[in-house]
Scaffold this motif. Structure first.
Motif, PDB file in Angstrom:
ATOM      1  N   HIS A 122       0.382  -1.601  -0.083  1.00  0.00           N
ATOM      2  CA  HIS A 122      -0.159  -0.127  -0.361  1.00  0.00           C
ATOM      3  C   HIS A 122       0.613   1.980  -0.055  1.00  0.00           C
ATOM      4  N   TRP A 123       1.898   1.354   0.775  1.00  0.00           N
ATOM      5  CA  TRP A 123       2.898   2.295   0.773  1.00  0.00           C
ATOM      6  C   TRP A 123       3.517   2.714  -0.158  1.00  0.00           C
ATOM      7  N   LEU A 124       3.364   2.027  -1.301  1.00  0.00           N
ATOM      8  CA  LEU A 124       4.460   1.464  -2.335  1.00  0.00           C
ATOM      9  C   LEU A 124       3.756   1.989  -3.427  1.00  0.00           C
ATOM     10  N   LYS A 125       2.528   1.702  -3.045  1.00  0.00           N
ATOM     11  CA  LYS A 125       0.737   2.149  -4.727  1.00  0.00           C
ATOM     12  C   LYS A 125       1.110   3.587  -4.248  1.00  0.00           C
ATOM     13  N   LEU A 126       1.339   4.167  -3.625  1.00  0.00           N
ATOM     14  CA  LEU A 126       0.662   6.030  -2.556  1.00  0.00           C
ATOM     15  C   LEU A 126       1.736   6.288  -2.774  1.00  0.00           C
ATOM     16  N   ALA A 127       3.142   5.993  -3.039  1.00  0.00           N
ATOM     17  CA  ALA A 127       4.395   6.442  -4.253  1.00  0.00           C
ATOM     18  C   ALA A 127       4.341   7.193  -5.584  1.00  0.00           C
ATOM     19  N   GLY A 128       3.492   4.635  -5.897  1.00  0.00           N
ATOM     20  CA  GLY A 128       3.517   5.471  -7.354  1.00  0.00           C
ATOM     21  C   GLY A 128       2.694   6.719  -8.148  1.00  0.00           C
ATOM     22  N   ASP A 129       1.272   6.501  -6.549  1.00  0.00           N
ATOM     23  CA  ASP A 129       0.123   7.991  -7.315  1.00  0.00           C
ATOM     24  C   ASP A 129       1.137   9.226  -6.983  1.00  0.00           C
ATOM     25  N   TRP A 130       1.357   9.364  -6.053  1.00  0.00           N
ATOM     26  CA  TRP A 130       2.649  10.633  -5.775  1.00  0.00           C
ATOM     27  C   TRP A 130       3.387  11.122  -6.971  1.00  0.00           C
ATOM     28  N   ILE A 131       3.931   9.926  -7.619  1.00  0.00           N
ATOM     29  CA  ILE A 131       5.044  10.148  -8.948  1.00  0.00           C
ATOM     30  C   ILE A 131       4.143  10.368  -9.562  1.00  0.00           C
ATOM     31  N   LYS A 132       2.956   9.976 -10.015  1.00  0.00           N
ATOM     32  CA  LYS A 132       1.511   9.863 -11.310  1.00  0.00           C
ATOM     33  C   LYS A 132       1.409  11.733 -11.127  1.00  0.00           C
ATOM     34  N   MET A 133       0.932  12.056  -9.902  1.00  0.00           N
ATOM     35  CA  MET A 133       0.455  13.184  -9.502  1.00  0.00           C
ATOM     36  C   MET A 133       1.911  14.379  -9.778  1.00  0.00           C
ATOM     37  N   ALA A 134       3.153  13.783 -10.055  1.00  0.00           N
ATOM     38  CA  ALA A 134       4.159  14.739 -10.207  1.00  0.00           C
ATOM     39  C   ALA A 134       4.330  14.985 -11.140  1.00  0.00           C
ATOM     40  N   GLN A 135       4.399  14.086 -11.748  1.00  0.00           N
ATOM     41  CA  GLN A 135       4.609  13.922 -13.737  1.00  0.00           C
ATOM     42  C   GLN A 135       3.628  15.534 -13.847  1.00  0.00           C
ATOM     43  N   GLU A 136       2.595  14.684 -13.396  1.00  0.00           N
ATOM     44  CA  GLU A 136       1.526  15.942 -14.613  1.00  0.00           C
ATOM     45  C   GLU A 136       0.759  16.951 -13.864  1.00  0.00           C
ATOM     46  N   ALA A 137       1.913  17.694 -12.540  1.00  0.00           N
ATOM     47  CA  ALA A 137       2.439  18.937 -12.286  1.00  0.00           C
ATOM     48  C   ALA A 137       2.803  19.417 -13.402  1.00  0.00           C
TER      49      ALA A 137
END
Length: 50
Positions: free
Chosen positions: A30-45
């Motif tokens: 779950h922590w790694l999935k959250l990390a992936g979600d944050w990276i996706k948001m960073a890429q979108e930003a």
């Protein structure tokens, strides 16, 4: 890099740190999935600021 993207990447790093400390494999996943979600948001930003 935008301030948002930098903040999101920092949060992803924190999630990966939590995953490293997790004793339960499910928690780690779950922590790694959250990390992936944050990276996706960073890429979108970053894409918005190009």
């Amino acid at each position: 890099m935008s301030e948002d993207a930098a903040r999101f990447r920092k949060l992803a790093d924190e999630c990966r740190d939590q995953a490293d400390r997790a004793k339960n494999p499910l928690d780690q996943e779950h922590w790694l999935k959250l990390a992936g979600d944050w990276i996706k948001m960073a890429q979108e930003a970053e894409a918005r600021h190009r």
